[in-house]
Design a protein around this motif. Structure first.
Motif, PDB file in Angstrom:
ATOM      1  N   ASN A   1       1.077  -1.289  -0.192  1.00  0.00           N
ATOM      2  CA  ASN A   1       0.022   0.103  -0.050  1.00  0.00           C
ATOM      3  C   ASN A   1       0.808   1.217   0.177  1.00  0.00           C
ATOM      4  O   ASN A   1       1.503   1.678   1.023  1.00  0.00           O
ATOM      5  N   PRO A   2       0.841   1.872  -0.987  1.00  0.00           N
ATOM      6  CA  PRO A   2       1.804   3.254  -1.211  1.00  0.00           C
ATOM      7  C   PRO A   2       1.587   4.246  -0.186  1.00  0.00           C
ATOM      8  O   PRO A   2       2.611   4.759   0.406  1.00  0.00           O
ATOM      9  N   ALA A   3       0.321   4.254   0.144  1.00  0.00           N
ATOM     10  CA  ALA A   3      -0.121   5.466   1.328  1.00  0.00           C
ATOM     11  C   ALA A   3       0.555   5.212   2.646  1.00  0.00           C
ATOM     12  O   ALA A   3       0.812   5.883   3.300  1.00  0.00           O
ATOM     13  N   HIS A   4       0.268   3.778   2.809  1.00  0.00           N
ATOM     14  CA  HIS A   4       0.786   3.098   4.003  1.00  0.00           C
ATOM     15  C   HIS A   4       2.427   3.550   4.384  1.00  0.00           C
ATOM     16  O   HIS A   4       2.708   3.762   5.143  1.00  0.00           O
ATOM     17  N   PHE A   5       2.919   2.813   2.908  1.00  0.00           N
ATOM     18  CA  PHE A   5       4.286   3.178   2.946  1.00  0.00           C
ATOM     19  C   PHE A   5       4.890   4.517   3.430  1.00  0.00           C
ATOM     20  O   PHE A   5       5.711   4.934   4.203  1.00  0.00           O
TER      21      PHE A   5
END
Length: 334
Positions: free
Chosen positions: A294-298
């Motif tokens: 998940n890019p946003a989580h990263f």
């Protein structure tokens, strides 16, 4: 620390300088070079981690021989662990009437006082090895000898291989920092566990399995760090313990399992984002490669940990990046 680069020497001095270096640093008693002086190339670096000495030897083909009869007294009680760097040729290892080819996926092991051995490769190759006094392993020499032909049957061999390579990647920093002692301890724990996994008696196996459980778990985590399927249940199953026992083990070791995994993945992603030869890869692909689908989580975790977004970090770490750079490679020898 760089010990020798024969390219810095006149052709007439290369062989003698090489022999002097390997005899002094590694106790080698005989050296057979596969190339004439005009084509010979060797580069040797060493680092010290407490009682452990790590060697990086790369260059043209050669055969290194250590004889029990001629081993110097100060090196006689040492044990050597030898590996071939992946992608750097296949080495021939022989010790105590055992022969094995090592192509980046195996380990050669020998106690100096009890067995002569040889190690070598053809063409360009690279060896990563370490030596340590047998006393630091706390094992009888006969147990070490019994393990020599059996190491390839142990599931712990890949763990020690991965650990050695990780140790080498940041050897300049680790060998001079506060991590040196604990890293040496972890290396010795894994080596001891590997040996007794194939050669120890039942009682010794049980004792060593208990003593080395945490270092083995940590080595397993490092080996599988980028695998998105790395879960507490899988880690516990791989070590024959319950998830509850795994959490208790980590707690006793002073860390949280999930936080440890996330921090190491973030560290790996941060290093890759700053690597010039990975400049062509997107931030999202690097995040996925380190187990963050998940890019946003990263991005959120990265900012919380390092105080900058992945984009800000990449821009700051590589300000002069104009095009992807390939990692430097040594040109083919003439």
């Amino acid at each position: 620390m760089l010990v020798l680069d024969t390219d810095d020497l006149p052709e007439s001095d290369r062989y003698e300088a090489l022999y002097a270096a390997v005899a002094r640093e590694g106790g080698i008693s005989a050296l057979e070079e596969g190339e004439p002086a005009s084509r010979l190339w060797k580069r040797i670096e060493i680092w010290t981690f407490g009682p452990l000495t790590l060697f990086d030897t790369q260059g043209t083909g050669a055969r290194f021989v250590r004889s029990v009869r001629t081993t110097r007294r100060e090196l006689a009680a040492n044990v050597s662990v030898m590996t071939q760097a992946p992608g750097h040729g296949t080495a021939r290892f022989g010790a105590d009437n055992h022969q094995r080819l090592l192509a980046g996926d195996g380990i050669g092991l020998v106690p100096h006082m009890a067995a002569s051995h040889e190690y070598g490769w053809d063409g360009l190759g690279r060896s990563l090895a370490f030596t340590v006094d047998l006393a630091h392993l706390g094992l009888p020499v006969d147990t070490v000898l019994d393990a020599i032909p059996l190491l390839g049957h142990s599931p712990l061999e890949p763990l020690l291989l991965h650990h050695i390579r990780a140790l080498h990647r940041d050897a300049d920093r680790y060998s001079t920092g506060p991590e040196a002692g604990p890293l040496a301890d972890a290396t010795l724990h894994l080596t001891r566990a590997l040996i007794v996994s194939v050669a120890g008696d039942d009682r010794t196996r049980r004792e060593v399995a208990h003593e080395t459980l945490l270092p083995r778990v940590l080595a397993y985590l490092r080996t599988h760090l980028t695998d998105p399927a790395l879960t507490p249940r899988r880690v516990a199953h791989a070590h024959g313990i319950s998830v509850r026992t795994l959490y208790r083990l980590c707690e006793e070791g002073g860390f949280s399992l999930e936080k440890w995994i996330i921090r190491r993945r973030l560290d790996g992603a941060r290093a890759d984002l700053a690597a010039p030869h990975l400049a062509h890869r997107t931030i999202e692909s690097i995040a996925r490669a380190w187990g963050f689908p998940n890019p946003a989580h990263f991005s959120r975790r990265f900012h919380q940990t390092f105080g900058a977004t992945p984009t800000q970090w990449r821009r700051h770490a590589t300000p002069a990046r104009s095009a992807p750079d390939a990692p430097p490679e040594r040109p083919a020898r003439p």
